[in-house]
Design a protein around this motif. Structure first.
Motif, PDB file in Angstrom:
ATOM      1  N   VAL A   1       0.512  -1.107  -0.064  1.00 17.46           N
ATOM      2  CA  VAL A   1      -0.111  -0.320   0.182  1.00 17.46           C
ATOM      3  C   VAL A   1       1.055   1.638  -0.050  1.00 17.46           C
ATOM      4  CG1 VAL A   1      -1.749   1.292   1.394  1.00 17.46           C
ATOM      5  CG2 VAL A   1      -1.501  -0.405   0.788  1.00 17.46           C
ATOM      6  N   ASN A   2       0.799   2.315  -0.919  1.00 18.90           N
ATOM      7  CA  ASN A   2       0.992   3.377  -1.068  1.00 18.90           C
ATOM      8  C   ASN A   2       0.031   4.688  -0.400  1.00 18.90           C
ATOM      9  OD1 ASN A   2       3.020   5.595  -1.870  1.00 18.90           O
ATOM     10  ND2 ASN A   2       2.530   5.513  -4.129  1.00 18.90           N
ATOM     11  N   TRP A   3       0.461   5.268   0.137  1.00 17.94           N
ATOM     12  CA  TRP A   3      -0.494   6.484   0.288  1.00 17.94           C
ATOM     13  C   TRP A   3       0.611   7.981   0.102  1.00 17.94           C
ATOM     14  CZ3 TRP A   3       0.500   3.065   3.899  1.00 17.94           C
ATOM     15  CH2 TRP A   3       0.838   3.290   5.553  1.00 17.94           C
ATOM     16  N   GLY A   4      -0.110   9.142   0.782  1.00 19.44           N
ATOM     17  CA  GLY A   4       0.721  10.544   0.523  1.00 19.44           C
ATOM     18  C   GLY A   4       0.358  11.262   1.707  1.00 19.44           C
ATOM     19  N   GLY A   5       1.848  12.281   1.835  1.00 15.28           N
ATOM     20  CA  GLY A   5       0.996  12.850   2.946  1.00 15.28           C
ATOM     21  C   GLY A   5       0.424  14.838   2.274  1.00 15.28           C
TER      22      GLY A   5
ATOM     23  N   GLY B   1       4.821  13.691  -3.151  1.00  9.78           N
ATOM     24  CA  GLY B   1       4.010  13.008  -4.324  1.00  9.78           C
ATOM     25  C   GLY B   1       4.649  11.242  -4.457  1.00  9.78           C
ATOM     26  N   ASP B   2       3.747  11.056  -5.457  1.00 11.06           N
ATOM     27  CA  ASP B   2       3.731   9.581  -5.361  1.00 11.06           C
ATOM     28  C   ASP B   2       5.098   9.329  -5.947  1.00 11.06           C
ATOM     29  OD1 ASP B   2       3.180   7.586  -5.728  1.00 11.06           O
ATOM     30  OD2 ASP B   2       1.299   6.892  -7.245  1.00 11.06           O
ATOM     31  N   ASP B   3       5.981   8.542  -5.005  1.00  9.78           N
ATOM     32  CA  ASP B   3       6.885   8.002  -5.751  1.00  9.78           C
ATOM     33  C   ASP B   3       6.916   6.938  -6.062  1.00  9.78           C
ATOM     34  OD1 ASP B   3       6.302   5.736  -3.111  1.00  9.78           O
ATOM     35  OD2 ASP B   3       8.361   7.111  -2.284  1.00  9.78           O
ATOM     36  N   GLY B   4       5.859   6.283  -6.242  1.00  6.16           N
ATOM     37  CA  GLY B   4       5.629   4.786  -6.938  1.00  6.16           C
ATOM     38  C   GLY B   4       6.260   4.161  -5.775  1.00  6.16           C
ATOM     39  N   LEU B   5       6.510   4.156  -4.984  1.00  8.34           N
ATOM     40  CA  LEU B   5       7.113   3.014  -4.191  1.00  8.34           C
ATOM     41  C   LEU B   5       5.600   2.498  -2.963  1.00  8.34           C
ATOM     42  CD1 LEU B   5      10.553   4.413  -2.869  1.00  8.34           C
ATOM     43  CD2 LEU B   5      10.317   2.230  -4.913  1.00  8.34           C
ATOM     44  N   ASP B   6       5.929   1.007  -1.905  1.00 12.22           N
ATOM     45  CA  ASP B   6       5.265   0.606  -1.292  1.00 12.22           C
ATOM     46  C   ASP B   6       5.334   1.294  -0.436  1.00 12.22           C
ATOM     47  OD1 ASP B   6       3.023  -0.197  -2.943  1.00 12.22           O
ATOM     48  OD2 ASP B   6       4.930  -1.783  -3.083  1.00 12.22           O
ATOM     49  N   ASN B   7       4.664   2.144   0.700  1.00  6.56           N
ATOM     50  CA  ASN B   7       4.935   2.357   2.225  1.00  6.56           C
ATOM     51  C   ASN B   7       4.980   1.394   2.779  1.00  6.56           C
ATOM     52  OD1 ASN B   7       3.298   4.900   0.903  1.00  6.56           O
ATOM     53  ND2 ASN B   7       4.873   5.818   1.805  1.00  6.56           N
ATOM     54  N   GLU B   8       4.032   0.385   3.109  1.00  2.04           N
ATOM     55  CA  GLU B   8       3.546  -1.141   3.700  1.00  2.04           C
ATOM     56  C   GLU B   8       3.484  -2.301   3.039  1.00  2.04           C
ATOM     57  OE1 GLU B   8       1.547  -0.475   7.523  1.00  2.04           O
ATOM     58  OE2 GLU B   8       2.618   1.395   8.307  1.00  2.04           O
ATOM     59  N   ILE B   9       3.826  -2.894   3.139  1.00  3.70           N
ATOM     60  CA  ILE B   9       4.038  -3.985   2.762  1.00  3.70           C
ATOM     61  C   ILE B   9       3.467  -5.924   3.218  1.00  3.70           C
ATOM     62  CG2 ILE B   9       4.596  -5.842   0.695  1.00  3.70           C
ATOM     63  CD1 ILE B   9       6.414  -3.086   0.240  1.00  3.70           C
ATOM     64  N   ILE B  10       2.397  -6.169   3.150  1.00  2.00           N
ATOM     65  CA  ILE B  10       2.238  -7.450   3.751  1.00  2.00           C
ATOM     66  C   ILE B  10       3.008  -8.536   2.617  1.00  2.00           C
ATOM     67  CG2 ILE B  10       0.608  -9.395   4.663  1.00  2.00           C
ATOM     68  CD1 ILE B  10      -0.915  -6.849   5.510  1.00  2.00           C
TER      69      ILE B  10
ATOM     70  N   PRO C   1      -4.263  12.468  -0.092  1.00  2.00           N
ATOM     71  CA  PRO C   1      -4.110  12.307  -1.506  1.00  2.00           C
ATOM     72  C   PRO C   1      -4.498  11.241  -2.198  1.00  2.00           C
ATOM     73  CG  PRO C   1      -2.098  13.226  -0.840  1.00  2.00           C
ATOM     74  CD  PRO C   1      -2.983  12.701   0.542  1.00  2.00           C
ATOM     75  N   TYR C   2      -3.743  10.202  -1.765  1.00  2.00           N
ATOM     76  CA  TYR C   2      -3.465   8.623  -2.993  1.00  2.00           C
ATOM     77  C   TYR C   2      -3.408   7.611  -2.351  1.00  2.00           C
ATOM     78  CZ  TYR C   2       1.446   9.581  -2.899  1.00  2.00           C
ATOM     79  OH  TYR C   2       2.240   9.754  -2.778  1.00  2.00           O
ATOM     80  N   ALA C   3      -4.291   6.848  -1.693  1.00  2.00           N
ATOM     81  CA  ALA C   3      -3.823   5.563  -0.976  1.00  2.00           C
ATOM     82  C   ALA C   3      -4.063   4.215  -2.327  1.00  2.00           C
ATOM     83  CB  ALA C   3      -5.409   4.970  -0.115  1.00  2.00           C
ATOM     84  N   LYS C   4      -3.171   3.765  -2.246  1.00  2.00           N
ATOM     85  CA  LYS C   4      -3.223   2.809  -3.466  1.00  2.00           C
ATOM     86  C   LYS C   4      -2.846   0.864  -3.570  1.00  2.00           C
ATOM     87  CE  LYS C   4      -1.348   5.945  -6.984  1.00  2.00           C
ATOM     88  NZ  LYS C   4      -0.342   6.444  -7.708  1.00  2.00           N
ATOM     89  N   ILE C   5      -3.296   0.054  -3.379  1.00  2.00           N
ATOM     90  CA  ILE C   5      -2.932  -0.998  -3.087  1.00  2.00           C
ATOM     91  C   ILE C   5      -2.239  -2.010  -4.167  1.00  2.00           C
ATOM     92  CG2 ILE C   5      -5.645  -2.346  -2.860  1.00  2.00           C
ATOM     93  CD1 ILE C   5      -5.069  -4.215  -1.332  1.00  2.00           C
ATOM     94  N   ARG C   6      -1.649  -2.572  -4.962  1.00  2.00           N
ATOM     95  CA  ARG C   6      -1.356  -3.956  -5.345  1.00  2.00           C
ATOM     96  C   ARG C   6      -0.469  -5.259  -5.351  1.00  2.00           C
ATOM     97  NH1 ARG C   6       4.315  -0.570  -7.762  1.00  2.00           N
ATOM     98  NH2 ARG C   6       5.924  -1.106  -6.009  1.00  2.00           N
TER      99      ARG C   6
ATOM    100  N   GLU D   1       6.780  -7.652 -10.892  1.00  2.00           N
ATOM    101  CA  GLU D   1       6.011  -7.971 -11.941  1.00  2.00           C
ATOM    102  C   GLU D   1       4.364  -7.598 -10.705  1.00  2.00           C
ATOM    103  OE1 GLU D   1       3.553 -10.628 -15.863  1.00  2.00           O
ATOM    104  OE2 GLU D   1       5.162 -11.016 -14.736  1.00  2.00           O
ATOM    105  N   ILE D   2       4.195  -6.560 -11.455  1.00  2.00           N
ATOM    106  CA  ILE D   2       2.448  -5.842 -11.013  1.00  2.00           C
ATOM    107  C   ILE D   2       2.455  -7.342 -11.456  1.00  2.00           C
ATOM    108  CG2 ILE D   2       1.187  -4.527 -10.605  1.00  2.00           C
ATOM    109  CD1 ILE D   2       3.427  -2.383  -9.946  1.00  2.00           C
ATOM    110  N   PHE D   3       0.852  -8.192 -10.510  1.00  2.00           N
ATOM    111  CA  PHE D   3      -0.104  -8.899 -11.155  1.00  2.00           C
ATOM    112  C   PHE D   3      -1.294  -8.089 -11.105  1.00  2.00           C
ATOM    113  CE2 PHE D   3      -3.318 -11.318 -10.160  1.00  2.00           C
ATOM    114  CZ  PHE D   3      -3.713 -12.087 -11.087  1.00  2.00           C
ATOM    115  N   ALA D   4      -1.292  -7.111 -10.441  1.00  2.00           N
ATOM    116  CA  ALA D   4      -2.639  -6.066 -10.534  1.00  2.00           C
ATOM    117  C   ALA D   4      -2.742  -5.034  -9.592  1.00  2.00           C
ATOM    118  CB  ALA D   4      -3.531  -7.306  -8.846  1.00  2.00           C
ATOM    119  N   SER D   5      -3.444  -3.611  -9.334  1.00  2.00           N
ATOM    120  CA  SER D   5      -3.780  -2.859  -8.328  1.00  2.00           C
ATOM    121  C   SER D   5      -4.315  -2.093  -8.207  1.00  2.00           C
ATOM    122  CB  SER D   5      -2.639  -1.942  -9.488  1.00  2.00           C
ATOM    123  OG  SER D   5      -3.213  -1.291  -9.983  1.00  2.00           O
ATOM    124  N   TYR D   6      -5.133  -1.343  -7.728  1.00  2.00           N
ATOM    125  CA  TYR D   6      -6.135  -1.504  -7.216  1.00  2.00           C
ATOM    126  C   TYR D   6      -6.526   1.121  -6.001  1.00  2.00           C
ATOM    127  CZ  TYR D   6     -11.127   0.396  -5.699  1.00  2.00           C
ATOM    128  OH  TYR D   6     -12.577   0.545  -4.634  1.00  2.00           O
TER     129      TYR D   6
END
Length: 221
Positions: A28-32, A107-116, A146-151, A162-167
């Protein structure tokens, strides 16, 4: 090519080659929160502390294992009938990389902030569903983040193969007052695992409330 999920979409965990995806990461990646100062000449970034957690439920919708931050006070968790937090669950089938208390600051650095990390082959047969969710540990709700993304991706927490899916979940007015976000769930369908994108925002202010909500409201969907 990665699947761009929409809310409510369900997918098989099969790659283009036909092979089953069983060992992967959920990041999951999110922004300040950015704001401008006097005359717009300066920029200020407010850190956002979100926690990625997972609730593992049995076929009856009861919590049988979990991953959430060990920093949560045990006495507060106990009031919700929950054990202390931990970063490894289900025979090592799920492992959390640890807390990020700030989010992206430039801004969005394209990296995940926390990962499981997930290894479905190690998940006990008693686990029927795994829900992934975010809780805001501050006063910020998801209308101002501003954004929260799961992949979901193959690789390791430090290297994406390789990214399988993102939301993606964008900041929207209807998220005002919503401080928790149920991102999606893995669930068994026969002998296979599938994934459903959810994006359900709630008013929960504590992880214990979100776990209870998942068990009561979403375990039968």
């Amino acid at each position: 090519m990665a699947i761009n999920l929409t809310k409510g979409q369900r997918i098989d965990l099969r790659k283009a080659s036909g092979a089953t995806l069983s060992d992967f990461c959920v990041g999951v990646n999110w922004g300040g929160i950015e704001s401008r100062g006097f005359l717009g000449l300066t920029k200020k970034v407010q850190q956002v502390d979100l926690d990625l957690s997972a609730a593992l439920l049995d076929a009856n919708g009861a919590l049988c294992d979990h991953i959430y931050s060990p920093l949560y006070k045990p006495e507060l968790l106990a009031k919700c009938g929950l054990p202390p937090g931990k970063l490894v669950a289900a025979n090592g089938g799920l492992k959390h990389t640890g807390d990020d208390m700030a989010g992206d600051s430039g801004g969005d650095d394209g990296l995940d902030n926390e990962i499981i990390t997930v290894n479905l082959n190690q998940i006990p047969a008693s686990v029927a569903q795994i829900f992934f969710f975010l809780n805001s540990c501050g006063n910020e709700d998801f209308s101002v983040i501003p954004y929260a993304k799961i992949r979901m991706f193959e690789g390791t927490p430090t290297k994406v193969k390789e990214i399988f899916a993102s939301y993606n979940v964008a900041a929207e007015p209807q998220y005002a007052g919503k401080r928790a976000l149920i991102l999606g769930r893995l669930y068994r369908k026969g002998n296979e695992w599938k994934f459903a994108a959810m994006g359900e925002a709630t008013e929960d202010v504590f992880v214990g409330q979100t776990v209870a909500r998942i068990s009561l409201e979403y375990s039968k969907i």
